[in-house]
Design a protein around this motif. Structure first.
Motif, PDB file in Angstrom:
ATOM      1  N   PHE A   1      -2.836  -1.906 -26.510  1.00  0.00           N
ATOM      2  CA  PHE A   1      -3.737  -2.614 -25.589  1.00  0.00           C
ATOM      3  C   PHE A   1      -4.450  -3.756 -26.315  1.00  0.00           C
ATOM      4  CE2 PHE A   1      -3.816   1.180 -22.683  1.00  0.00           C
ATOM      5  CZ  PHE A   1      -3.475   0.503 -21.527  1.00  0.00           C
ATOM      6  N   THR A   2      -4.952  -3.475 -27.503  1.00  0.00           N
ATOM      7  CA  THR A   2      -5.674  -4.484 -28.281  1.00  0.00           C
ATOM      8  C   THR A   2      -4.772  -5.657 -28.636  1.00  0.00           C
ATOM      9  OG1 THR A   2      -7.102  -2.746 -29.221  1.00  0.00           O
ATOM     10  CG2 THR A   2      -7.048  -4.874 -30.361  1.00  0.00           C
TER      11      THR A   2
ATOM     12  N   LEU B   1       2.625  -3.490 -20.802  1.00  0.00           N
ATOM     13  CA  LEU B   1       1.798  -4.693 -20.899  1.00  0.00           C
ATOM     14  C   LEU B   1       2.229  -5.563 -22.075  1.00  0.00           C
ATOM     15  CD1 LEU B   1      -1.822  -3.389 -20.164  1.00  0.00           C
ATOM     16  CD2 LEU B   1      -0.521  -5.028 -18.803  1.00  0.00           C
TER      17      LEU B   1
ATOM     18  N   ALA C   1       0.514   0.690 -21.836  1.00  0.00           N
ATOM     19  CA  ALA C   1       0.272  -0.247 -22.937  1.00  0.00           C
ATOM     20  C   ALA C   1       1.571  -0.892 -23.402  1.00  0.00           C
ATOM     21  CB  ALA C   1      -0.411   0.480 -24.096  1.00  0.00           C
TER      22      ALA C   1
END
Length: 232
Positions: free
Chosen positions: A211-212, A145, A142
């Motif tokens: 992630f969100t 990303l 995460a």
């Protein structure tokens, strides 16, 4: 002579991205770092501080691994987190105060160091036994990303987002220190009657949040770039 002229021209052509930091501690941290940089001894260099930040984060990972057998090693983690903050936050400030900025070099080295340091930290945490490996790997993925999105946005939008909402690197370090202090008392938490590892709980929340944010920010930036470069 021609080489120096070409380097100077390349530096002039490169435009640094706009830095955005709206974290809770951004204002007071900037003032404190500038004050320390103005008083820093001449032997202290930006590259040395960058190296200190990397070694400190690797050290935090090592101490996490050692804490599997001796919880007192968590104190070493806290010391390393503070040293990482000092090195990672001071290197750029010192360069700006001394007018020794190298924008491309600094951006590339700083963020490669962040990636390597985060990998070392999460590996150490995985070895500690205070969190399951699946959670540690999810947090690392995460983070990578979110970092990749930030770097791509810096290139395409000329805007480097140093914080997400009220949280930036310093706030994350503070939360990690608080978490380590809590581990010294007990590595477990109870949620709705279920006993689980404290860092499994915190790590899962952190991974889901990152992630969100990565997805939401990617959608927003894609829409913004589409507006700036419409078809037809």
């Amino acid at each position: 002579m021609k080489s120096n002229t070409a380097i100077a021209a390349h530096r002039q052509a490169f435009e640094s991205a706009r830095r955005i930091n709206r974290s809770l501690t951004a204002g007071i941290e900037k003032r404190a770092l500038t004050s320390m940089a103005e008083r820093a001894p001449r032997w202290m260099t930006s590259d040395g501080l960058t190296l200190l930040g990397l070694l400190a984060q690797i050290g935090a990972g090592v101490f996490y691994a050692l804490s599997r057998h001796n919880h007192a090693a968590l104190a070493g983690v806290i010391v390393c987190i503070v040293l990482n903050w000092f090195g990672d936050s001071m290197d750029g400030t010192l360069a700006r105060v001394r007018n020794q900025q190298r924008p491309r070099y600094g951006f590339y080295v700083d963020h490669m160091v962040d990636i390597l340091g985060a990998t070392a930290l999460m590996c150490g945490l995985g070895f500690s036994g205070f969190v399951h490996w699946q959670v540690a790997v999810a947090m690392l993925i995460a983070f990578l990303l979110l970092s990749a999105e930030s770097y791509l946005a810096t290139y395409t939008l000329s805007s480097f987002q140093m914080s997400q909402g009220m949280f930036g690197p310093t706030e994350i370090r503070i939360l990690l220190i608080v978490g380590n202090l809590a581990l010294l008392r007990s590595p477990y938490a109870t949620v709705m009657g279920h006993r689980m590892l404290l860092f499994d709980l915190g790590g899962t929340v952190a991974a889901v949040a990152m992630f969100t944010m990565a997805i939401a920010i990617s959608v927003r930036h894609t829409a913004e770039l589409d507006r700036q470069e419409p078809l037809g």
